[in-house]
Motif scaffolding. Structure first.
Motif, PDB file in Angstrom:
ATOM      1  N   THR A 203     -36.909 -63.575   7.048  1.00  0.00           N
ATOM      2  CA  THR A 203     -35.717 -64.172   6.436  1.00  0.00           C
ATOM      3  C   THR A 203     -34.442 -63.566   7.001  1.00  0.00           C
ATOM      4  N   LEU A 204     -34.458 -62.272   7.265  1.00  0.00           N
ATOM      5  CA  LEU A 204     -33.254 -61.597   7.748  1.00  0.00           C
ATOM      6  C   LEU A 204     -32.856 -62.045   9.141  1.00  0.00           C
ATOM      7  N   VAL A 205     -33.841 -62.305  10.011  1.00  0.00           N
ATOM      8  CA  VAL A 205     -33.522 -62.590  11.414  1.00  0.00           C
ATOM      9  C   VAL A 205     -33.478 -64.083  11.728  1.00  0.00           C
ATOM     10  N   SER A 206     -33.890 -64.942  10.801  1.00  0.00           N
ATOM     11  CA  SER A 206     -33.990 -66.366  11.115  1.00  0.00           C
ATOM     12  C   SER A 206     -32.632 -67.046  11.015  1.00  0.00           C
ATOM     13  N   ASN A 207     -32.447 -68.050  11.860  1.00  0.00           N
ATOM     14  CA  ASN A 207     -31.242 -68.868  11.853  1.00  0.00           C
ATOM     15  C   ASN A 207     -31.550 -70.309  11.458  1.00  0.00           C
ATOM     16  N   HIS A 208     -32.824 -70.592  11.186  1.00  0.00           N
ATOM     17  CA  HIS A 208     -33.270 -71.938  10.825  1.00  0.00           C
ATOM     18  C   HIS A 208     -33.710 -71.916   9.367  1.00  0.00           C
ATOM     19  N   TRP A 209     -33.367 -72.980   8.644  1.00  0.00           N
ATOM     20  CA  TRP A 209     -33.655 -72.995   7.216  1.00  0.00           C
ATOM     21  C   TRP A 209     -35.153 -72.918   6.930  1.00  0.00           C
ATOM     22  N   LEU A 210     -35.963 -73.600   7.709  1.00  0.00           N
ATOM     23  CA  LEU A 210     -37.405 -73.587   7.443  1.00  0.00           C
ATOM     24  C   LEU A 210     -38.004 -72.202   7.659  1.00  0.00           C
ATOM     25  N   MET A 211     -37.528 -71.476   8.663  1.00  0.00           N
ATOM     26  CA  MET A 211     -38.016 -70.121   8.897  1.00  0.00           C
ATOM     27  C   MET A 211     -37.588 -69.185   7.770  1.00  0.00           C
ATOM     28  N   ALA A 212     -36.358 -69.351   7.302  1.00  0.00           N
ATOM     29  CA  ALA A 212     -35.902 -68.517   6.184  1.00  0.00           C
ATOM     30  C   ALA A 212     -36.712 -68.809   4.923  1.00  0.00           C
ATOM     31  N   TRP A 213     -36.986 -70.089   4.677  1.00  0.00           N
ATOM     32  CA  TRP A 213     -37.802 -70.472   3.514  1.00  0.00           C
ATOM     33  C   TRP A 213     -39.218 -69.917   3.656  1.00  0.00           C
ATOM     34  N   MET A 214     -39.754 -69.954   4.853  1.00  0.00           N
ATOM     35  CA  MET A 214     -41.095 -69.423   5.084  1.00  0.00           C
ATOM     36  C   MET A 214     -41.139 -67.915   4.806  1.00  0.00           C
ATOM     37  N   GLY A 215     -40.078 -67.202   5.199  1.00  0.00           N
ATOM     38  CA  GLY A 215     -40.014 -65.773   4.914  1.00  0.00           C
ATOM     39  C   GLY A 215     -39.994 -65.487   3.422  1.00  0.00           C
ATOM     40  N   LEU A 216     -39.270 -66.290   2.655  1.00  0.00           N
ATOM     41  CA  LEU A 216     -39.260 -66.130   1.196  1.00  0.00           C
ATOM     42  C   LEU A 216     -40.645 -66.356   0.601  1.00  0.00           C
ATOM     43  N   GLU A 217     -41.365 -67.348   1.120  1.00  0.00           N
ATOM     44  CA  GLU A 217     -42.704 -67.638   0.596  1.00  0.00           C
ATOM     45  C   GLU A 217     -43.686 -66.506   0.914  1.00  0.00           C
ATOM     46  N   ILE A 218     -43.634 -66.004   2.147  1.00  0.00           N
ATOM     47  CA  ILE A 218     -44.503 -64.875   2.510  1.00  0.00           C
ATOM     48  C   ILE A 218     -44.191 -63.668   1.634  1.00  0.00           C
ATOM     49  N   ASN A 219     -42.904 -63.449   1.396  1.00  0.00           N
ATOM     50  CA  ASN A 219     -42.469 -62.336   0.561  1.00  0.00           C
ATOM     51  C   ASN A 219     -43.028 -62.452  -0.851  1.00  0.00           C
ATOM     52  N   THR A 220     -43.016 -63.653  -1.399  1.00  0.00           N
ATOM     53  CA  THR A 220     -43.527 -63.872  -2.750  1.00  0.00           C
ATOM     54  C   THR A 220     -45.033 -63.676  -2.817  1.00  0.00           C
ATOM     55  N   LEU A 221     -45.754 -64.289  -1.878  1.00  0.00           N
ATOM     56  CA  LEU A 221     -47.223 -64.239  -1.931  1.00  0.00           C
ATOM     57  C   LEU A 221     -47.750 -62.838  -1.640  1.00  0.00           C
ATOM     58  N   ALA A 222     -47.010 -62.047  -0.856  1.00  0.00           N
ATOM     59  CA  ALA A 222     -47.511 -60.731  -0.465  1.00  0.00           C
ATOM     60  C   ALA A 222     -47.512 -59.741  -1.629  1.00  0.00           C
ATOM     61  N   ILE A 223     -46.593 -59.923  -2.589  1.00  0.00           N
ATOM     62  CA  ILE A 223     -46.509 -58.949  -3.677  1.00  0.00           C
ATOM     63  C   ILE A 223     -47.480 -59.277  -4.816  1.00  0.00           C
ATOM     64  N   ILE A 224     -48.029 -60.493  -4.849  1.00  0.00           N
ATOM     65  CA  ILE A 224     -48.922 -60.880  -5.949  1.00  0.00           C
ATOM     66  C   ILE A 224     -50.151 -59.966  -6.043  1.00  0.00           C
ATOM     67  N   PRO A 225     -50.870 -59.666  -4.935  1.00  0.00           N
ATOM     68  CA  PRO A 225     -52.010 -58.746  -5.066  1.00  0.00           C
ATOM     69  C   PRO A 225     -51.610 -57.351  -5.543  1.00  0.00           C
ATOM     70  N   MET A 226     -50.410 -56.891  -5.174  1.00  0.00           N
ATOM     71  CA  MET A 226     -49.950 -55.584  -5.641  1.00  0.00           C
ATOM     72  C   MET A 226     -49.686 -55.601  -7.143  1.00  0.00           C
ATOM     73  N   MET A 227     -49.178 -56.724  -7.643  1.00  0.00           N
ATOM     74  CA  MET A 227     -48.888 -56.822  -9.075  1.00  0.00           C
ATOM     75  C   MET A 227     -50.159 -56.898  -9.914  1.00  0.00           C
ATOM     76  N   THR A 228     -51.221 -57.433  -9.356  1.00  0.00           N
ATOM     77  CA  THR A 228     -52.462 -57.590 -10.120  1.00  0.00           C
ATOM     78  C   THR A 228     -53.407 -56.407  -9.964  1.00  0.00           C
ATOM     79  N   TYR A 229     -52.947 -55.299  -9.366  1.00  0.00           N
ATOM     80  CA  TYR A 229     -53.804 -54.111  -9.232  1.00  0.00           C
ATOM     81  C   TYR A 229     -53.204 -52.971 -10.054  1.00  0.00           C
TER      82      TYR A 229
END
Length: 321
Positions: free
Chosen positions: A5-31
């Motif tokens: 998200t920080l380095v992207s200049n395209h909206w779809l790449m920035a949105w993809m970074g937000l989604e990866i960020n969200t999904l990556a923390i879910i396993p940490m929250m459930t442990y």
């Protein structure tokens, strides 16, 4: 995800970074896996997924109206408004703040630390980049309501994670109100908030404390950590000459220069609400040390094997001038 998200200049790449960020923390929250952690993770996922859908709708609508996908230009007013509301949901700004205390309370301290610090970076970076296209009145409304509700909500809490969650809501309001006038102050405020919040969570994690009542015996576990916690909380509350006073002072100064006197007064008054529940934590942890009166039962603690080398560095970070 945050780096994308920080380095992207395209909206779809920035949105993809937000989604990866969200999904990556879910396993940490459930442990470790239990019902409370799972419930908090589901609440967090639903809110973030809803905000991501609104962001995607705003991206497509803006591209349809303006024929461009560049991140720095949100020329359409409706797309900018939708984007602002969606980022407010991701950051936990009022009136979309209800998920923050519940999720933070239901997950372990380590996951809560990441949720209230690292997870704020990617949405704030997008808000920073599109700030010239945003509506000033909407930003001020979200910011002032966040600071007031963040202060009021933390007054009657006894769990430290909920108090830190309401503190996060209030600090997000301070960052949002200045993002259109002076975006650099938003980044400064975010960095100082992250440093102070990390230090508080590390102190609580080392001592395994989650409630205010347990803080009354913190001096018996580690006196240096008690003093460190007091300094960090005073800095987070914005008392001079500690670090946390600097961004609040600069933000109020910028608002007054731009004739936003009413907004500056409301923010200054709301800071007193935050300072009240910080002082309550300080009273319980520091001002009830022996030989003062202490309402909690006295307990003896054996030497903890946990490392204390973090205490000097946390003190330097939180108390630097």
């Amino acid at each position: 995800g945050t780096s994308l998200t920080l380095v992207s200049n395209h909206w779809l790449m920035a949105w993809m970074g937000l989604e990866i960020n969200t999904l990556a923390i879910i396993p940490m929250m459930t442990y470790p896996n239990n019902m409370r952690n799972t419930e908090s993770a589901i609440k967090y996922f639903l809110m973030q997924a809803t905000a991501s859908m609104i962001i995607m709708f705003a991206i497509i609508y803006n591209a349809w109206m303006t024929n461009q996908w560049t991140l720095l230009q949100v020329s359409n007013e409706w797309a900018a408004t939708l984007m602002t509301l969606a980022l407010a949901m991701k950051l936990g700004l009022a009136p979309f703040h209800f998920w923050v205390p519940e999720v933070t309370q239901g997950i372990p301290l380590t996951s809560g630390m990441i949720l209230l610090t690292w997870q704020k970076i990617a949405p704030t970076s997008i808000l920073y980049q599109i700030s010239p296209s945003l509506n000033m009145n909407l930003l001020v409304l979200l910011a002032v309501s966040s600071t007031l509700l963040g202060g009021w909500g933390g007054l009657n809490q006894t769990h430290l994670r909920k108090i830190l969650a309401y503190s996060s809501i209030a600090h997000m309001g301070w960052m949002t109100v200045i993002v259109l006038i002076n975006p650099s102050l938003t980044i400064l405020n975010l960095l100082i908030y992250i440093a102070a919040t990390l230090a508080i969570f590390l102190c609580l994690n080392l001592t395994s404390i989650t409630k205010i009542n347990a803080l009354s015996n913190l001096w018996n576990k580690s006196t240096p950590m008690t003093i460190t916690l007091m300094i960090i909380l005073l800095s987070l509350g914005g008392l001079p000459p500690l670090t946390g006073f600097m961004p609040k002072w600069l933000i109020l100064q910028e608002l007054i220069v731009y004739n936003n006197i009413t907004t500056a007064m409301l923010l200054a008054f709301s800071a007193l609400l935050n300072l009240f529940f910080y002082m309550r934590i300080i009273y319980t942890s520091t001002l009830t040390m022996f030989p003062s009166n202490n309402s909690s039962k006295f307990q003896w603690f054996h030497t903890s094997p946990k490392p204390t080398s973090l205490i000097p560095s946390m003190t330097i970070i939180s108390a630097m001038l």
